[in-house]
Design an enzyme around this catalytic site. Structure first.
Site, PDB file in Angstrom:
ATOM      1  N   ALA A 150       0.858  -1.188   0.000  1.00 37.78           N
ATOM      2  CA  ALA A 150       0.000   0.000   0.000  1.00 37.78           C
ATOM      3  C   ALA A 150       0.890   1.233   0.000  1.00 37.78           C
ATOM      4  O   ALA A 150       2.115   1.137   0.139  1.00 37.78           O
ATOM      5  CB  ALA A 150      -0.925  -0.008   1.223  1.00 37.78           C
ATOM      6  N   GLU A 171       0.961   5.483   1.417  1.00 42.56           N
ATOM      7  CA  GLU A 171       0.359   6.420   2.359  1.00 42.56           C
ATOM      8  C   GLU A 171       0.060   7.799   1.775  1.00 42.56           C
ATOM      9  O   GLU A 171       0.251   8.826   2.430  1.00 42.56           O
ATOM     10  CB  GLU A 171       1.283   6.579   3.581  1.00 42.56           C
ATOM     11  CG  GLU A 171       2.624   7.266   3.309  1.00 42.56           C
ATOM     12  CD  GLU A 171       3.773   6.326   3.007  1.00 42.56           C
ATOM     13  OE1 GLU A 171       4.922   6.737   3.216  1.00 42.56           O
ATOM     14  OE2 GLU A 171       3.515   5.194   2.563  1.00 42.56           O
ATOM     15  N   ASN A 172      -0.456   7.880   0.555  1.00 39.75           N
ATOM     16  CA  ASN A 172      -0.843   9.186   0.015  1.00 39.75           C
ATOM     17  C   ASN A 172      -1.785   9.875   1.011  1.00 39.75           C
ATOM     18  O   ASN A 172      -2.711   9.258   1.526  1.00 39.75           O
ATOM     19  CB  ASN A 172      -1.570   9.018  -1.317  1.00 39.75           C
ATOM     20  CG  ASN A 172      -0.837   8.083  -2.258  1.00 39.75           C
ATOM     21  OD1 ASN A 172       0.328   8.276  -2.551  1.00 39.75           O
ATOM     22  ND2 ASN A 172      -1.533   7.048  -2.722  1.00 39.75           N
ATOM     23  N   GLU A 187      -0.645   2.231   7.058  1.00 42.57           N
ATOM     24  CA  GLU A 187      -0.838   3.419   6.217  1.00 42.57           C
ATOM     25  C   GLU A 187      -1.531   4.529   6.999  1.00 42.57           C
ATOM     26  O   GLU A 187      -1.213   5.712   6.820  1.00 42.57           O
ATOM     27  CB  GLU A 187      -1.641   3.058   4.968  1.00 42.57           C
ATOM     28  CG  GLU A 187      -1.046   1.943   4.122  1.00 42.57           C
ATOM     29  CD  GLU A 187       0.431   2.122   3.800  1.00 42.57           C
ATOM     30  OE1 GLU A 187       0.864   3.261   3.556  1.00 42.57           O
ATOM     31  OE2 GLU A 187       1.158   1.102   3.797  1.00 42.57           O
ATOM     32  N   GLU A 240       9.063   4.266   8.046  1.00 48.80           N
ATOM     33  CA  GLU A 240       8.472   2.936   7.902  1.00 48.80           C
ATOM     34  C   GLU A 240       8.456   2.162   9.219  1.00 48.80           C
ATOM     35  O   GLU A 240       7.498   1.444   9.513  1.00 48.80           O
ATOM     36  CB  GLU A 240       9.225   2.143   6.823  1.00 48.80           C
ATOM     37  CG  GLU A 240       9.159   2.766   5.437  1.00 48.80           C
ATOM     38  CD  GLU A 240       7.737   2.977   4.940  1.00 48.80           C
ATOM     39  OE1 GLU A 240       6.799   2.351   5.468  1.00 48.80           O
ATOM     40  OE2 GLU A 240       7.557   3.790   4.017  1.00 48.80           O
TER      41      GLU A 240
END
Length: 862
Positions: free
Chosen positions: A273, A275-276, A307, A329
């Site tokens: 995934a 993380e926008n 996320e 992260e």
């Protein structure tokens, strides 16, 4: 140095000179359904117009903006037209003679759609023939969609305007507006980095809800393609999301920082995934089409929470440069697993077992490669960071954060985090900013801790040293710490570190291993006495690093090892079992435990293992041990024994249970005799049944792929299965099955489609590679060792990073475990002059061969 490979020095220089205020980005995606306009090589293009306002600290200074595009039509700086042919070179637009103070730049370009999962990815669903788009910008790919100052510390606001086809939905970081004439005008974002901007467009299906807390309502959205809508369990996803909102807002003492929160399950996504900000993209394999075990739901939940945690740590507060990627992260990993472990009502309170069993084994493996590096890695340019999304950045970093929490205290840790968010909201930071906040709240001096844990590489080994008198009373107990030499080629020196650990005492009670005592202490230096245990009766088992607080290899003393070997499945709690299993696997990889003994250990204990995630990990590890670490002359004996075990366990498992499904998949992965393959065929065509086992779409493909790999399913059978499952997932599975067939023609066809052509989309290329490499086909694959070394440098230089890395790692001849493969690798490394990033990947793969040779020798000697 290619213009796409921004260096840290260039980024620092640009950040000293420029302050970016705002972007206005106008994209015309109206031709996306047909594939776009113009000539983007093999891919269509779309019109991209970027207006960016920024300040320069100096008059007359020169700088540049990043853009990867097939064509640039206009460049205007402060109202003056520049010659695009002159200023646009090597993926950069030169900006000369800047004004002191405010500058305005306008760039009109044709940018290209991709099928590699980088930039603006375009996918056509075979079910409805509709196009679906999404962006993926981390690390440096916003520049594939709009002109950008592509570095995390040049934050700005972003206002997107998008023209899209009729009937489409467009989603971005800001709330989705009502379109006018198919034009979507989004409000400006808060100040964020380029790499977390996002755009997702297409006729996506959506489900909506809200998160309500303290009088505030946050809109929540979940999106997927209509062809997956029947499988979308939106309420389960919303439940995990709300749990995360509750826990993170309480622990961070900072309200969710964006206007809405959308989660978009998108096709052909390279990672788990992304993380926008406010528009998280997630691989759509997490919309489960068939029955999966609870372990899959747990992993999906961890991804969702990971996320969500990034909305604060990464998006609200962002690293200044990529050397602190690990912190980004690691923090998200640690807090997502902590949320699963501690949040009220969590379905996965055993999440630290999963962490010990999967993430930490990844970290230990990575930390023993020649490319091992300190957690706080030296990132000199973008090429460095692109190969650094590894087990140290994610898993070792999170392990060390867990150690830090034990060291400073959980309350003190989160108090420091709260101060950090308040001080640096919508800004950029360095590690020292977080450590300073934690020193304030904990009173601990973290400089030495940081130097030893974050700035050095390698793993420590902890062993108990125990002396006992004739009555079984302990006369002395100490923890011995070792710092083994780093792998050949690794930089740095081995160091002893401070560890906060627990020591657990276990006794056999009614056939079960029950914890009867626990001490927590600081271990430092080569030998740490533990006087608290002197004068006590020796238990059946001592377990160092109980509760898995620290990051270290742990070895058992002789008496404990004897008991654990006989009773590994009998620990009443899942975490000590997972730690013991992990230790056994580690010993197998280190050639301390022969592969045949590891198989025997697993067979003796796995039937008692209740944690399905651990069971599935053991399945993978046993298969890997037999394929790579078993003596070649014994391998088939071991595989036959293991396959018989999987079938016995499958038949014995509770009907309809997760364990039954896991054993069915394990059996399908290694079935080998005619009788076993007949059973696979029977399950597939319905002439055989195992009570409770649903042979659904995904399990059918597992059966087809094994039958294809063993020559029992031909092209006609594969095509018939694809006819039953005419979806993108079906196309990928069929590609795997075709590449798995045990013929020279099938291998040549698969190789050509990946290596000699660059037309496959990322997900299909990955599927073909997965089918091509079959552990039962070593002889058939042997000629491809030379072909690999002939091709890999050209592939690396001509493909995008994601596509090239798939090939460089996936097609390395890892199954050809021999001195000849080592020699061929060494000759190539000496002659090819590869880039640092490619050299690292090949060197890591080489280390796998070296490790396998040692393990095979140990197994042969057993």
């Amino acid at each position: 140095m290619p213009g796409t490979n921004l260096t840290r020095d260039e980024a620092q220089q640009r950040a000293r000179l420029l302050t970016v205020d705002a972007y206005e980005i106008d994209l015309d995606l109206s031709g996306a359904q047909e594939g776009g306009d113009g000539d983007g090589g093999d891919h269509g293009t779309f019109r991209s117009v970027t207006t960016v306002r920024f300040d320069s600290a100096e008059a007359g200074a020169d700088s540049f903006i990043d853009l990867v595009a097939p064509a640039v039509h206009e460049v205007q700086l402060n109202g003056e037209a520049l010659d695009a042919g002159e200023v646009f070179k090597d993926s950069r637009i030169a900006l000369t003679g800047l004004r002191a103070g405010r500058n305005e730049l306008r760039v009109v370009a044709d940018c290209a759609y991709t099928n590699t999962g980088e930039g603006l990815h375009r996918f056509v669903d075979p079910v409805d023939q509709q196009a679906y788009l999404y962006t993926q910008f981390e690390v440096p790919d916003a520049r594939r969609v709009y002109a950008s100052f592509e570095q995390p510390d040049l934050k700005a606001t972003f206002q997107f305007t998008v023209k899209a086809p009729e009937g489409w939905t467009v989603i971005s970081n800001s709330p989705t507006p009502e379109p006018s004439d198919n034009v979507w005008r989004f409000a400006p974002t808060p100040r964020i980095s380029t790499y977390i901007t996002a755009l997702i467009a297409g006729p996506y299906h959506s489900v909506h809800s809200t998160y309500e807390k303290d009088g505030r309502s946050v809109p929540l959205g979940i999106y997927c393609r209509p062809s997956l809508a029947e499988h979308l369990d939106a309420e389960a996803i919303f439940e995990v999301t709300r749990q995360g909102f509750d826990w993170f807002q309480e622990k961070f003492d900072y309200a969710y920082p964006f206007a809405k929160y959308d989660q978009l399950f998108v096709p052909e996504f390279n990672a788990g995934a992304m993380e926008n900000a406010g528009a998280v993209t997630i691989r759509d394999q997490y919309v489960f089409r068939s029955k999966v075990t609870d372990a899959a739901y747990e992993v999906r939940a961890e991804t969702i929470l990971h996320e969500l945690a990034h909305m604060w740590f990464g998006d609200l507060v962002t690293m200044e440069w990529w050397n602190d990627l690990w912190l980004n992260e690691s923090f998200a990993t640690y807090t997502s697993i902590a949320c699963q472990a501690y949040a009220p009502g969590s379905k996965w309170p055993h999440s630290w077992t999963t962490f010990a069993n999967s993430m930490k084994t990844w970290a230990y493996r990575q930390d023993q490669l020649p490319s091992t590096h300190p957690i706080m890695a030296e990132i000199n340019d973008l090429d460095d960071v692109l190969v650094n999304f590894d087990g140290i950045t994610y898993a070792k970093g999170a392990s060390v954060l867990k150690q830090l929490v034990a060291y400073v205290g959980m309350d003190e840790f989160f108090q420091g985090v709260q101060a950090y968010f308040k001080a640096h909201a919508f800004k950029n930071t360095r590690l020292s900013d977080l450590l300073g906040a934690l020193e304030e709240t904990s009173g601990r001096d973290l400089k030495t801790w940081s130097k030893k844990w974050l700035e050095t590489a390698g793993i420590n080994i902890l062993r108990p040293e125990i002396e006992v008198d004739a009555q079984g009373m302990i006369t002395s107990f100490a923890v011995k710490q070792e710092a083994p030499a780093l792998p050949p080629g690794a930089k740095g020196e081995p160091v002893l570190r401070p560890h906060r650990i627990a020591i657990g005492s276990y006794e056999l009670e009614g056939g079960k291993l029950v914890r009867t005592g626990r001490i927590e202490l600081d271990v430092d230096g080569a030998l740490t006495p533990v006087p608290q245990l002197a004068g006590t009766k020796r238990p059946a088992v001592f377990l160092l690093n109980d509760d898995d607080l620290s990051y270290a290899k742990v070895r058992l003393d002789e008496e404990s090892l004897k008991v654990v070997t006989e009773h590994l499945g009998d620990f009443t709690e899942s975490l000590p079992r997972a730690l013991s299993w992990a230790s056994a696997w580690d010993m197998t990889r280190d050639a301390e435990l022969p592969a045949r003994d590891y198989l025997a250990l697993v067979r003796s204990g796995i039937g008692k293992e209740s944690d399905i995630g651990v069971v599935q990990s053991l399945h993978r590890q046993v298969k890997l041990a037999l394929d790579l670490y078993a003596a070649p002359e014994w391998r088939e004996t071991g595989l036959a024994a293991w396959t018989a075990e999987t079938l016995e366990q499958l038949r014995a498992a509770e009907a309809g249970s997760d364990h039954q499904l896991a054993w069915a998949r394990a059996f399908a992965a290694s079935a080998r005799t005619e009788e076993q393959l007949d059973l696979l065929q029977g399950l597939l065509d319905g002439t055989e049944e195992i009570s409770g086992l649903a042979v659904d779409t995904e399990l059918r493909w597992s059966l087809v792929q094994r039958l294809a790999a063993t020559g029992r399913a031909d092209e006609k059978a594969i095509a018939a299965e694809l006819e039953r499952d005419k979806t993108s997932a079906g196309e990928r599975h069929a590609a795997t099955a075709r590449a798995a067939r045990p013929t020279a023609e099938a291998k040549a066809e698969a190789w050509a489609s990946v290596v000699e052509s660059d037309r496959l989309p990322n997900a299909v290329q990955e599927a073909v590679i997965g089918g091509f490499v079959q552990s039962d086909q070593r002889e058939l694959l042997a000629p491809y060792t030379a072909k690999y070394f002939d091709a890999v440098k050209d592939v690396w230089n001509s493909r995008s990073h994601e596509m090239a890395q798939q090939i460089a790692v996936g097609l390395y001849p890892a199954l050809q475990v021999s001195q000849e493969t080592l020699d061929a690798t060494d000759a190539w490394l000496a002659a090819a002059e590869p880039s640092a990033a490619l050299r690292r990947l090949i060197t890591e793969s080489r280390a796998g061969i070296e490790r396998a040779l040692k393990a095979q020798a140990a197994d042969a000697a057993a």
